[in-house]
Structure formats: C-alpha cells, structure tokens
Design an enzyme around this catalytic site. Structure first.
Site, PDB file in Angstrom:
ATOM      1  N   CYS A 114      -1.117  -7.240  12.115  1.00 55.01           N
ATOM      2  CA  CYS A 114       0.349  -7.310  11.989  1.00 55.01           C
ATOM      3  C   CYS A 114       1.063  -6.610  13.137  1.00 55.01           C
ATOM      4  O   CYS A 114       2.255  -6.810  13.340  1.00 55.01           O
ATOM      5  CB  CYS A 114       0.794  -6.709  10.678  1.00 55.01           C
ATOM      6  SG  CYS A 114       0.019  -7.473   9.275  1.00 55.01           S
ATOM      7  N   HIS A 122       8.304  -4.580  11.129  1.00 54.05           N
ATOM      8  CA  HIS A 122       7.372  -5.531  10.528  1.00 54.05           C
ATOM      9  C   HIS A 122       7.774  -5.725   9.065  1.00 54.05           C
ATOM     10  O   HIS A 122       8.098  -4.758   8.372  1.00 54.05           O
ATOM     11  CB  HIS A 122       5.942  -5.001  10.639  1.00 54.05           C
ATOM     12  CG  HIS A 122       4.958  -5.845   9.911  1.00 54.05           C
ATOM     13  ND1 HIS A 122       4.939  -7.212  10.042  1.00 54.05           N
ATOM     14  CD2 HIS A 122       3.980  -5.532   9.021  1.00 54.05           C
ATOM     15  CE1 HIS A 122       3.975  -7.706   9.270  1.00 54.05           C
ATOM     16  NE2 HIS A 122       3.390  -6.708   8.641  1.00 54.05           N
ATOM     17  N   ASN A 143       5.214 -11.552   4.225  1.00 54.36           N
ATOM     18  CA  ASN A 143       4.608 -10.903   5.389  1.00 54.36           C
ATOM     19  C   ASN A 143       3.912 -11.971   6.244  1.00 54.36           C
ATOM     20  O   ASN A 143       2.934 -12.573   5.799  1.00 54.36           O
ATOM     21  CB  ASN A 143       3.604  -9.859   4.884  1.00 54.36           C
ATOM     22  CG  ASN A 143       2.862  -9.149   5.996  1.00 54.36           C
ATOM     23  OD1 ASN A 143       2.914  -9.549   7.162  1.00 54.36           O
ATOM     24  ND2 ASN A 143       2.151  -8.099   5.643  1.00 54.36           N
TER      25      ASN A 143
HETATM   26  N1  ACO Z   1       1.761  -9.378 -10.255  1.00 54.58           N
HETATM   27  C1  ACO Z   1       1.723  -8.578 -11.317  1.00 54.58           C
HETATM   28  N2  ACO Z   1       1.048  -7.415 -11.365  1.00 54.58           N
HETATM   29  C2  ACO Z   1       0.364  -7.074 -10.254  1.00 54.58           C
HETATM   30  C3  ACO Z   1       0.366  -7.869  -9.091  1.00 54.58           C
HETATM   31  C4  ACO Z   1       1.091  -9.073  -9.130  1.00 54.58           C
HETATM   32  N3  ACO Z   1       1.165  -9.897  -8.078  1.00 54.58           N
HETATM   33  N4  ACO Z   1      -0.400  -7.261  -8.148  1.00 54.58           N
HETATM   34  C5  ACO Z   1      -0.842  -6.114  -8.691  1.00 54.58           C
HETATM   35  N5  ACO Z   1      -0.395  -6.005  -9.958  1.00 54.58           N
HETATM   36  C6  ACO Z   1      -0.625  -4.935 -10.910  1.00 54.58           C
HETATM   37  C7  ACO Z   1      -1.861  -4.144 -10.567  1.00 54.58           C
HETATM   38  O1  ACO Z   1      -3.001  -4.788 -11.094  1.00 54.58           O
HETATM   39  C8  ACO Z   1      -1.564  -2.826 -11.278  1.00 54.58           C
HETATM   40  O2  ACO Z   1      -1.853  -2.991 -12.652  1.00 54.58           O
HETATM   41  P1  ACO Z   1      -2.524  -1.782 -13.476  1.00 54.58           P
HETATM   42  O3  ACO Z   1      -1.529  -0.657 -13.403  1.00 54.58           O
HETATM   43  O4  ACO Z   1      -2.701  -2.370 -14.825  1.00 54.58           O
HETATM   44  O5  ACO Z   1      -3.801  -1.478 -12.752  1.00 54.58           O
HETATM   45  C9  ACO Z   1      -0.058  -2.688 -11.153  1.00 54.58           C
HETATM   46  O6  ACO Z   1       0.437  -4.003 -10.836  1.00 54.58           O
HETATM   47  C10 ACO Z   1       0.385  -1.727 -10.063  1.00 54.58           C
HETATM   48  O7  ACO Z   1      -0.383  -1.990  -8.907  1.00 54.58           O
HETATM   49  P2  ACO Z   1      -0.167  -1.169  -7.586  1.00 54.58           P
HETATM   50  O8  ACO Z   1      -1.147  -1.626  -6.571  1.00 54.58           O
HETATM   51  O9  ACO Z   1      -0.105   0.295  -7.895  1.00 54.58           O
HETATM   52  O10 ACO Z   1       1.300  -1.646  -7.191  1.00 54.58           O
HETATM   53  P3  ACO Z   1       2.184  -1.119  -6.013  1.00 54.58           P
HETATM   54  O11 ACO Z   1       3.503  -0.731  -6.536  1.00 54.58           O
HETATM   55  O12 ACO Z   1       1.456  -0.141  -5.139  1.00 54.58           O
HETATM   56  O13 ACO Z   1       2.383  -2.441  -5.152  1.00 54.58           O
HETATM   57  C11 ACO Z   1       1.592  -3.560  -3.203  1.00 54.58           C
HETATM   58  C12 ACO Z   1       1.285  -3.129  -4.607  1.00 54.58           C
HETATM   59  C13 ACO Z   1       2.826  -4.457  -3.251  1.00 54.58           C
HETATM   60  C14 ACO Z   1       0.421  -4.324  -2.647  1.00 54.58           C
HETATM   61  C15 ACO Z   1       1.907  -2.307  -2.340  1.00 54.58           C
HETATM   62  O14 ACO Z   1       0.886  -1.360  -2.501  1.00 54.58           O
HETATM   63  C16 ACO Z   1       2.048  -2.642  -0.898  1.00 54.58           C
HETATM   64  O15 ACO Z   1       2.984  -3.306  -0.489  1.00 54.58           O
HETATM   65  N6  ACO Z   1       1.121  -2.143  -0.054  1.00 54.58           N
HETATM   66  C17 ACO Z   1       1.169  -2.391   1.348  1.00 54.58           C
HETATM   67  C18 ACO Z   1       0.771  -3.789   1.602  1.00 54.58           C
HETATM   68  C19 ACO Z   1       1.001  -4.170   3.009  1.00 54.58           C
HETATM   69  O16 ACO Z   1       1.967  -3.796   3.606  1.00 54.58           O
HETATM   70  N7  ACO Z   1       0.063  -4.929   3.513  1.00 54.58           N
HETATM   71  C20 ACO Z   1       0.111  -5.477   4.749  1.00 54.58           C
HETATM   72  C21 ACO Z   1       0.253  -4.486   5.861  1.00 54.58           C
HETATM   73  S1  ACO Z   1      -0.584  -4.881   7.274  1.00 54.58           S
HETATM   74  C22 ACO Z   1      -0.501  -6.452   7.397  1.00 54.58           C
HETATM   75  O17 ACO Z   1       0.612  -6.904   7.328  1.00 54.58           O
HETATM   76  C23 ACO Z   1      -1.707  -7.319   7.497  1.00 54.58           C
END
Ligand code: ACO
Length: 331
Positions: free
Chosen positions: A116, A256, A286
């Site tokens: 990214c 980004h 993204n």
């Molecule tokens: N729909 C519903 N529930 C979901 C989903 C979904 N799509 N995805 C995860 N959950 C659930 C999980 O299973 C978890 O359930 P649990 O509590 O029963 O275990 C709950 O939601 C919370 O999950 P978290 O991972 O703690 O959620 P968080 O608030 O951290 O959000 C996310 C997750 C959106 C992925 C966040 O961590 C994030 O944005 N991280 C960075 C991702 C990123 O930027 N990636 C790319 C960067 S580099 C590049 O671009 C290649």
C-alpha cells in the site's frame, strides 16, 4: 546531467472499474452487516474489475487521463514506474504492458513492490530520476486488482479492499516547487502481519497451497491498525522536518485510504483538522497502491489543490513499509 530540480506533478488521472459492490451486497456473501463495515472502517462500497480486466488495463486508462492532463504524448515518456501488489503476472512487468498499451516506446519501464506504500515509494523514485536529470517525463502509476487476491469467504478481509488505478506525470519543476521532501521506511521484522503467502518462490502454486487458501491476503488487523496510526504520524513528521515546514503550513493531507479510524487517529495525533484531510474510502475501500494517486487526482480535479499549496501524501502497508512526501502544488 542537469541540476537537482525537484519533480513537479504536471498531470493526474485515475480510473476505477464500473462494477460497484456495496456493503449490502457483501451481507449476502459473508456474515457481516453494512453497519459493522461502515462503523469499523468507514467503507460503504468498493469497485471490482470484471473477470477479463487486469491491473495493466486499469493502469492504462488512468495513465491516458494523466497524459492528457499534462498535455503530453506517450512517446514523450522516458520512464514508467508501476507500483502494484497485484501485477498481471510476474513478468513481463505491468509497467512494460502499460508501455505497450500506451505506445510509449521511448520509455524504460519497471514495477516496484511496497504494497500500500507503493505509490509513495514510486513517486519518490521518479523524483530522484528527474532530480539527477536522467529522465524528463516520468509516468508514475499505482494500480491494483485486489479482488483477485481476496478470499471472498473471509469477512475479516473481503470487506476492506477494492480495485482501481491512479497515475501522475512528473516533470522538472522550475523554482523550488514540486516534491520538496520525501521520507521512506521499512520494517521487515513485522512483515508477517500482512502477507500473501503463496504464489512466489517460497510457496509456488500447488494443489496444497490452493486448498489451504494461501494465495489470499492474510492480515492481523489489530496489529496493522496500531502500526498504521504510528507510521502515518511518524512519516508525516519526518517529511515536515525535511521540508522545514510546520504542520500549520500543510494545506491538505492525502493519506492512504485503509480505514477512517486510522486516518482520524493519525490526524488527531498530528493535531490536524479533518477539514484538511481528503477521504474517499467510503466509495472505494482500500485500493492499496492506487489509493493515494486516485485521491490525489480527485482532490486536484475538485480544485482543492491550488497553486502554491502544500500537499502531504502519506502511506503505510505490507512489508511493513511506510512513507510520506510533501508537494508544493504547481498547477
Ligand atoms: N463483519 C462483522 N464482524 C466482523 C467482520 C465483518 N466483516 N470482521 C471481523 N468481525 C468481527 C470479528 O470476528 C470480531 O468478532 P469477535 O469479537 O466475536 O471475535 C469482531 O468483529 C471485532 O474484530 P476486530 O478485529 O477486533 O475489529 P476491529 O475493530 O479491530 O476492526 C479491522 C477490524 C477493520 C480489520 C481493523 O483492525 C483494521 O482496519 N485494521 C487495519 C487494516 C488495514 O489497514 N489493512 C490494510 C493496511 S495495509 C494495506 O493496505 C495492504
């Protein structure tokens, strides 16, 4: 060789596929809700390329627009750099395919991989080629078809990504304008938090890798989230120091576009008002290396970037990698 003049951006262009997949569409594919995706990420929809469309096709369309905007013919290009994590194939490079599509036969061409952060790395490289005087007209592209490496059964990742491409034309700036500072960083130690494990020389494609779904993006979302906020802040501050500018002198931040909570947290740490931050992830998700150049093109076309304004572009991603550039806008 000529003097060390910065590169300026003399044209921008972007292209996204027509097909839209909304959060409601995803509700029918995996166990998720529009409410969860929107509140946790800010994303409402994303664009997905048709089956017969590859990264080079999106890159070519974005490039044609950037060339038109720069009033430049493809034959005038002497270098094409494509930043992508989803090349058409290992080789020929996507840049060489774009060269052929554009008829840019006088240009050298290569791809770079910094996930990214790819566009920030690529524009920094392009700037160096201009500054040394080796090349005069450089096309820098960020392009992705992430839909091809997403596991559409994995709700943790499939809701986050989209396809698209953005391009800029770099030329030598007069005066002290254009790309006035750049900062790049990497941390291979923590590369395991964001990977596409199979398909390379470590794990070539096999029945086992396919059955284990190792050709898809694997991500430790929470770790990447924490890294992303820190990386954005660090990159922005380093680019500011190198340009002798203060945050008050930044007119626009183009980050980004991974998650609105990451962007808001970084803006808060930097004490930068969200009024100065360009956000379009609600529309596209993204798009990895394409996120920053698509946002840059949109911001430019909407008239947000005026002559003399200071634009800070910041990225972070797999590798892990991060970086930022400050551009004194010249158009
Ligand atoms: N729909 C519903 N529930 C979901 C989903 C979904 N799509 N995805 C995860 N959950 C659930 C999980 O299973 C978890 O359930 P649990 O509590 O029963 O275990 C709950 O939601 C919370 O999950 P978290 O991972 O703690 O959620 P968080 O608030 O951290 O959000 C996310 C997750 C959106 C992925 C966040 O961590 C994030 O944005 N991280 C960075 C991702 C990123 O930027 N990636 C790319 C960067 S580099 C590049 O671009 C290649």
């Amino acid at each position: 060789m000529e003097s060390l003049n910065n590169a300026k951006i003399s044209g921008t262009g972007s292209y996204v596929p027509e097909k839209i997949i909304t959060n409601n569409d995803l509700e029918r594919i995996v166990e998720t809700t529009d409410e969860w995706i929107a509140t946790r990420t800010g994303i409402k929809q994303r664009r997905i390329a048709d089956d017969n469309v590859a990264t080079s096709d999106l890159a070519t369309e974005a490039s044609k627009k950037a060339l038109l905007d720069a009033n430049l013919s493809a034959k005038d290009l002497d270098l094409i750099i494509v930043a992508t994590a989803t090349p058409d194939m290992s080789f020929p490079s996507t840049a060489c395919i774009v060269q052929k599509n554009l008829g840019a036969y006088n240009a050298a061409a290569f791809d770079i991989g910094a996930a990214c952060t790819g566009f920030i790395y690529a524009i920094t490289l392009g700037n160096q080629f201009i500054r040394t005087g080796m090349y005069h007209n450089v096309l820098v592209i960020g392009a992705e078809t992430l839909s091809r490496i997403i596991n559409w059964e994995d709700r943790d990742t499939c809701v986050l990504f989209g396809d698209g491409a953005g391009a800029v034309v770099l030329q030598k700036s007069e005066n002290d304008c254009g790309i006035i500072s750049s900062y790049l960083g990497a941390d291979g130690e923590n590369g395991h938090t964001l990977t596409q494990p199979a398909g390379g020389s470590r794990l070539p494609a096999s029945i086992e890798t396919i059955e284990s779904k190792l050709h898809y993006i694997k991500m430790d979302g929470n770790e990447v989230f924490k890294f992303a906020v820190r990386a954005m802040e660090k990159s922005a501050l380093r680019a500011l120091v190198d340009s002798n500018l203060s945050l008050d002198e930044i007119d626009f931040l183009i980050p980004h576009q991974a998650n609105i909570r990451i962007i808001e947290a970084a803006a808060k740490r930097l004490k930068l008002s969200m009024d100065k931050v360009y956000v379009n992830l609600n529309l596209y998700g993204n798009m990895s290396a394409a996120s920053v150049p698509v946002a840059l093109d949109e911001a430019a076309k909407k008239g947000f970037l005026t002559k003399g304004s200071h634009v800070l572009i910041v990225g972070f991603g797999g590798g892990l990698t991060w970086g930022a550039s400050i551009i004194k806008w010249t158009k």
